[in-house]
Motif scaffolding. Structure first.
Motif, PDB file in Angstrom:
ATOM      1  N   ASP A  22       0.822  -1.212   0.000  1.00  0.00           N
ATOM      2  CA  ASP A  22       0.000   0.000   0.000  1.00  0.00           C
ATOM      3  C   ASP A  22       0.859   1.266   0.000  1.00  0.00           C
ATOM      4  O   ASP A  22       0.523   2.248  -0.656  1.00  0.00           O
ATOM      5  CB  ASP A  22      -0.941   0.016   1.201  1.00  0.00           C
ATOM      6  N   THR A  23       1.949   1.239   0.736  1.00  0.00           N
ATOM      7  CA  THR A  23       2.820   2.410   0.824  1.00  0.00           C
ATOM      8  C   THR A  23       4.086   2.252  -0.018  1.00  0.00           C
ATOM      9  O   THR A  23       4.839   3.220  -0.170  1.00  0.00           O
ATOM     10  CB  THR A  23       3.257   2.653   2.281  1.00  0.00           C
ATOM     11  N   GLU A  24       4.309   1.058  -0.539  1.00  0.00           N
ATOM     12  CA  GLU A  24       5.543   0.716  -1.267  1.00  0.00           C
ATOM     13  C   GLU A  24       6.774   0.946  -0.394  1.00  0.00           C
ATOM     14  O   GLU A  24       7.819   1.370  -0.864  1.00  0.00           O
ATOM     15  CB  GLU A  24       5.657   1.470  -2.591  1.00  0.00           C
ATOM     16  N   ASN A  25       6.644   0.637   0.896  1.00  0.00           N
ATOM     17  CA  ASN A  25       7.781   0.717   1.804  1.00  0.00           C
ATOM     18  C   ASN A  25       8.342  -0.678   2.026  1.00  0.00           C
ATOM     19  O   ASN A  25       7.592  -1.627   2.278  1.00  0.00           O
ATOM     20  CB  ASN A  25       7.373   1.306   3.155  1.00  0.00           C
ATOM     21  N   ALA A  26       9.659  -0.789   1.930  1.00  0.00           N
ATOM     22  CA  ALA A  26      10.361  -2.025   2.261  1.00  0.00           C
ATOM     23  C   ALA A  26      11.020  -1.822   3.618  1.00  0.00           C
ATOM     24  O   ALA A  26      11.600  -0.768   3.892  1.00  0.00           O
ATOM     25  CB  ALA A  26      11.406  -2.343   1.205  1.00  0.00           C
TER      26      ALA A  26
END
Length: 72
Positions: A22-26
């Protein structure tokens, strides 16, 4: 910022990684207990990290100085 479920990896420096589509955070948790969020990471790039022969080398080459990050 809630951290998604983390997957353990085989690495001399990294304990686990996770991804929030959803946030494209890794998220990367290091063996010293510190956790970093890399922002705007495409899902394919995270999958490449998961399947890399060396997770640490891939992180250094393809994430650091490419995506903005913060220590959590």
């Amino acid at each position: 910022m809630s951290i998604p479920e983390m997957q353990p990896v085989s690495s001399s420096n990294i304990a686990a990684v996770g991804y929030d589509p959803d946030t494209e955070n890794a998220y990367v948790e290091f063996l010293d207990g510190s956790t970093y969020a890399y922002k705007g990471v495409p899902e394919y790039e995270f999958n490449n990290l998961l399947t890399a022969a060396s997770v640490g080398s891939y992180l250094n080459r393809s994430f650091k100085n490419v995506y903005p990050y913060e220590r959590l």
